[in-house]
Every structure is written in C-alpha cells, then in structure tokens.
Write a protein that holds these residues in place. Structure first.
Motif, short mmCIF file in Angstrom:
data_model
loop_
_atom_site.label_atom_id
_atom_site.label_comp_id
_atom_site.label_asym_id
_atom_site.label_seq_id
_atom_site.Cartn_x
_atom_site.Cartn_y
_atom_site.Cartn_z
N CYS A 1 0.86 -0.95 0.19
CA CYS A 1 0.01 -0.32 -0.19
C CYS A 1 1.07 1.25 0.06
O CYS A 1 2.04 1.26 0.73
N VAL A 2 0.17 2.14 -1.07
CA VAL A 2 1.51 3.05 -0.96
C VAL A 2 0.26 4.43 -0.58
O VAL A 2 -0.10 4.27 -1.33
N TYR A 3 1.22 5.35 -0.39
CA TYR A 3 -0.25 6.47 0.23
C TYR A 3 0.73 7.90 0.46
O TYR A 3 1.77 8.10 0.19
N ASP A 4 -0.20 9.09 0.09
CA ASP A 4 1.30 10.21 0.33
C ASP A 4 2.16 10.52 1.37
O ASP A 4 2.89 11.70 1.17
N ARG A 5 1.40 10.22 3.03
CA ARG A 5 1.36 11.08 3.52
C ARG A 5 2.02 9.87 4.55
O ARG A 5 1.73 9.04 5.33
N PRO A 6 2.79 10.29 5.43
CA PRO A 6 3.32 8.77 6.25
C PRO A 6 2.86 8.37 6.97
O PRO A 6 2.55 7.15 7.69
N ASP B 1 -0.44 8.30 7.67
CA ASP B 1 -1.64 7.41 6.67
C ASP B 1 -1.04 5.88 7.12
O ASP B 1 -2.25 5.25 6.21
N TRP B 2 -0.69 5.61 6.85
CA TRP B 2 0.44 3.99 7.18
C TRP B 2 -0.83 3.40 8.21
O TRP B 2 -0.78 1.55 8.00
N GLU B 3 -1.84 3.65 9.44
CA GLU B 3 -2.91 3.02 10.39
C GLU B 3 -3.80 2.66 9.22
O GLU B 3 -3.99 1.38 10.00
N VAL B 4 -3.91 3.11 8.47
CA VAL B 4 -5.47 2.41 7.64
C VAL B 4 -5.42 1.36 7.01
O VAL B 4 -5.62 0.63 6.85
N ALA B 5 -4.06 0.96 6.74
CA ALA B 5 -3.28 -0.04 6.16
C ALA B 5 -3.30 -1.15 6.85
O ALA B 5 -3.29 -2.67 6.53
N LEU C 1 -7.51 3.09 -2.11
CA LEU C 1 -6.51 2.84 -1.32
C LEU C 1 -5.67 1.79 -2.66
O LEU C 1 -4.42 2.66 -2.83
N GLN C 2 -6.46 1.35 -3.52
CA GLN C 2 -5.50 0.50 -3.89
C GLN C 2 -5.01 1.14 -5.83
O GLN C 2 -4.14 0.61 -5.89
N MET C 3 -6.46 1.59 -5.82
CA MET C 3 -6.43 2.33 -6.76
C MET C 3 -5.08 4.10 -7.14
O MET C 3 -3.85 3.51 -7.62
N ARG C 4 -5.44 4.43 -5.31
CA ARG C 4 -3.61 5.00 -5.34
C ARG C 4 -2.53 4.80 -5.52
O ARG C 4 -1.78 5.14 -5.72
N THR C 5 -2.56 3.58 -4.29
CA THR C 5 -1.05 3.13 -4.59
C THR C 5 -0.18 2.30 -5.81
O THR C 5 0.34 2.97 -6.52
N ARG D 1 3.24 -1.97 13.87
CA ARG D 1 4.14 -0.95 13.74
C ARG D 1 4.89 -2.07 13.32
O ARG D 1 5.72 -1.95 11.96
N ALA D 2 5.19 -3.52 13.61
CA ALA D 2 6.03 -5.13 12.65
C ALA D 2 5.34 -4.46 11.34
O ALA D 2 6.02 -4.79 10.50
N ILE D 3 3.94 -4.20 11.29
CA ILE D 3 3.65 -4.69 9.83
C ILE D 3 4.03 -3.50 9.21
O ILE D 3 4.15 -3.87 7.96
N ARG D 4 3.11 -2.53 9.63
CA ARG D 4 3.80 -1.26 8.50
C ARG D 4 5.34 -1.76 8.10
O ARG D 4 5.64 -1.00 6.72
N ASP D 5 6.46 -1.95 8.87
CA ASP D 5 7.75 -1.68 8.89
C ASP D 5 7.89 -3.11 8.08
O ASP D 5 8.61 -3.14 7.40
N ASN D 6 7.82 -4.05 8.09
CA ASN D 6 7.61 -5.41 7.08
C ASN D 6 7.05 -5.37 5.94
O ASN D 6 7.49 -5.82 5.58
N LEU D 7 5.84 -4.67 5.70
CA LEU D 7 4.94 -4.64 4.50
C LEU D 7 5.50 -3.67 3.67
O LEU D 7 6.20 -2.93 4.48
N MET D 8 4.84 -3.85 2.85
CA MET D 8 5.31 -3.15 1.46
C MET D 8 4.43 -1.96 1.74
O MET D 8 3.56 -1.74 1.05
N PHE D 9 4.57 -0.63 2.31
CA PHE D 9 3.70 -0.36 3.18
C PHE D 9 4.91 1.52 3.19
O PHE D 9 5.48 1.38 3.90
N GLY D 10 4.06 2.37 2.38
CA GLY D 10 4.87 3.90 2.79
C GLY D 10 4.53 4.90 1.82
O GLY D 10 3.83 4.59 0.77
N THR D 11 4.60 5.79 1.76
CA THR D 11 5.38 7.13 1.21
C THR D 11 6.44 6.37 -0.27
O THR D 11 6.76 5.40 -0.20
N PRO D 12 5.54 7.25 -1.76
CA PRO D 12 7.12 6.69 -2.35
C PRO D 12 8.55 6.34 -1.92
O PRO D 12 8.67 5.71 -2.57
N ASP D 13 8.68 7.35 -1.11
CA ASP D 13 10.21 7.45 -0.86
C ASP D 13 10.35 6.01 -0.42
O ASP D 13 11.87 6.01 0.12
#
Length: 378
Positions: free
Chosen positions: A233-238, A240-244, A328-332, A287-299
């Motif tokens: 899940c790729v999102y615009d702002r750091p 935004d991670w909690e939704v994913a 969110l899928q489409m935004r990703t 927080r482990a899920i946020r770090d382990n999975l491909m969740f984040g802003t583009p950078d």
C-alpha cells in the motif's frame, strides 16, 4: 527489477456486490496495463468469497480482452486439484486466447479449509508431491503424445489439445518457500515465486539465499527469474500508515482461519479468528506490520525495495488484495506508476549506459566492480 501486481475479486460481506468486485478488478487491471506493469497475477481458490477465482484461466482470458501488453499469470494453480491432461489443455487454450501472454504459475496449495473440500482432507503439505508429478507430465503433454504411469495419475497415450502458442511452452513458475522445492523448481528449469509473508526484511535475505543456493546447485540451467510478493500500500503522507495496517491485520485473521482451519466459514465468508488463537502473534503488531510489509510513501517504498533488488529479485509483485479499500488500491497503483517505477527505470537506463561504455572501453562490468571495490576497500 521489474514490477507486477497480484489481484483477486474479493467479497468480505454478503452486502458486497459481485458486480462491484468484478468492475474494480477490471479497472485496476487496465491501470496496471497502461502504467507499464510487466505481469498481472491471479490465484486459484474455491468456496471462499475473499478470493473469488475457481479457474484463473477464465479470469485471465477475460482480462486479456481488456488489456494490451501486460502479461497474465496464474499465481497460482493448485496442483492436487487438477489432472495433467486437463491442466495442459486448459493452460494451452488460455495461452492462445491471451495471444501468448500466459505465465504458468503452480503451487502445492495453502488453505487447509480448501483441501478438506477439494482434496479429500489430505494435509495441504502433501500437495508438493502432486506438483512434482504434475508439472513434468504437463510439459510432456505440451510436446506431443505421452503416456503416464505415476503415483497419482495414470493414463494411456494422450496429448495436449491445443498445444501452447508460446513455444516450447509458457514460462513455468513454482511458488515455494522451502529449500527442497527451490532446488526442485530450478532443477526442472522453472522460475521461482516466493513471499516473506508478514515476516521482517531478514526473511527476504533468507529467501534470497535459498534461491542463490538452488541456482548454484544447478549450473546446467540458465539462471531463472525470481519473483517476490508482499502486501503493498502506497500513500501520500507518512501518517496514513494506520489505515493500511488495520486492513492487513484484519485480513490476517481470515488468513489464519483458512490456513490453520481454526475458525468457521459461513456461506463462503470466513470469520476473523481472535488474535489469541493465531500463530506468530508478534507479526500482528501494528508497527511491525508497517515496517515489514511494503507500506509507505513513495520514498519509503523505494527504500524498502532496495533489499529485494540486493537479493536478486527480478520481479517485485504488489499484493493488493487484502480487503484494502478500492480507492487505496487505485491510489497505490497510481503512486507506484508515477513515483516509484520511474526511479528504477532511470537507474536501469543509467546502468545500461555505464555497462555499454565499459564494454566499448574493453572492460567488462564485473571487472569494473572488482576494480572499484579494490580502490575503495569496500
């Protein structure tokens, strides 16, 4: 490194519309095709609404009518559910109906819930033996007349009708995480599909080591391709991670139900099992899920992808189907196409120019890397 996307039609409630599930998958497929993704993968599953694909060849044939360039892969066919003759013919027909865009991915199967209904209750771990007998038989049927006397299947002289459009056959991919299947797949000239699931990035390194060992142990074959998939899940702002993460955690409870067969399924809808009953509960820490999975802003995603590239992954696949809202899928996809893929494309162009310059100077790229390492002491 190239990029692919894994999609499924999903329903998590009787109120969810099958028409919407179909429409959303098609819209995502069209965007992925237009955006330059190499491959679209879809899986085989039965009797569960959260992954609707009783025959992925049908889904891929449908998607082929609405896309132009993207390759279309089965990730994956479940080996124990098929006979060699039927699988060879269905795959070859799909190859023709997709104009030679089929990628043939196969696995032992995952969900014990499905095995209890589709394979007589056999333990899903035993599916690997079916796969090891099935794939060579399918390859022979694609060649021509072939009779089979195996442990699981026996049939007199027969052949695949039709034969595949791609010759000698579509690329074969084997889904695996264990060293024995890595070795077997590379030994038959197949490519590798793998996933670190929800484990930390160190698991990517472990899978990379398994791949390199299998390649080194089979010098008789050219190096195969190596694909890895993660929920993305790729999102615009750091912030935004909690939704994913919330959707990933909820989906994990359905996954545990089906994988371990520890919950109930009502009219095709699995319940989310309580967290106390799941294995590896540490993997469900937000927080482990946020770090382990491909969740984040583009950078952040670009940074996370570096380890996959370092481990020799040729094809990174965005796993989008985990009850993530369609928007969110489409935004990703849009952010990945606009901001992530250009980074890797530019670097690939630069590497190509560097390698060409080295070759013109009479120096090979490997010699250049060796000299650079010696000069820097790294």
């Amino acid at each position: 490194m190239k990029f692919a996307v894994s999609l499924s039609m999903e329903r998590f409630s009787p109120e969810d519309s099958m028409t919407d599930a179909r429409r959303q998958m098609l819209e995502l497929a069209r965007v992925a095709d237009e955006g330059g993704f190499e491959t679209l993968w879809t899986a085989e599953h039965h009797t569960i609404e959260c992954t609707i694909s009783p025959n992925p060849f049908t889904v891929l044939t449908w998607l082929a009518q609405h896309t132009e360039r993207i390759r279309l892969g089965t990730a994956t066919i479940v080996a124990p559910y098929w006979s060699p003759i039927r699988l060879a013919g269905e795959a070859a027909m799909c190859d023709h109906l997709t104009d030679g865009r089929l990628e043939f991915g196969i696995a032992r199967g995952a969900y014990q819930y499905e095995f209890d209904r589709m394979a007589g209750g056999m333990p899903q771990q035993e599916g690997v033996a079916y796969m090891k007998e099935l794939v060579p038989a399918v390859k022979e049927l694609w060649k021509g007349d072939y009779a089979h006397e195996g442990h699981y299947w026996k049939f007199p002289l027969a052949t695949s009708v039709p034969k595949p459009l791609q010759q000698p056959h579509p690329r074969i991919w084997v889904a695996t995480r264990d060293p024995g299947s890595f070795d077997w797949a590379v030994g038959i000239g197949a490519n590798i599909l793998s996933t670190p699931l929800s484990a930390p990035a160190s698991e990517v390194v472990v899978l990379g080591e398994k791949f390199r060992k299998a390649v080194a142990d089979h010098p008789e074959h050219p190096r195969p391709r190596f694909m890895m998939q993660r929920r993305t899940c790729v999102y615009d702002r750091p912030e935004d991670w909690e939704v994913a993460v919330r959707h990933s955690v909820d989906y994990g409870r359905y996954f545990e139900n089906l994988m371990q067969n520890i919950g109930t399924v009502k009219n095709g809808f699995p319940e989310g099992v309580p967290y106390e009953t799941v294995a590896n509960r540490g993997n469900y820490d937000p927080r482990a899920i946020r770090d382990n999975l491909m969740f984040g802003t583009p950078d952040e995603v670009i940074d996370k992808l570096q380890i996959y590239e370092e481990q020799g992954v040729d094809l990174y696949t965005l796993g989008l189907s985990f009850n993530l809202p369609f928007e969110l899928q489409m935004r990703t996809l849009r952010l990945f196409i606009d901001e992530v893929m250009p980074h890797f494309a530019a670097r690939e162009r630069q590497n190509s120019r560097t390698n060409l310059a080295l070759l013109n100077s009479g120096q090979t790229p490997s010699e250049h890397r060796t000299m650079s390492t010696a000069a820097t002491g790294i």
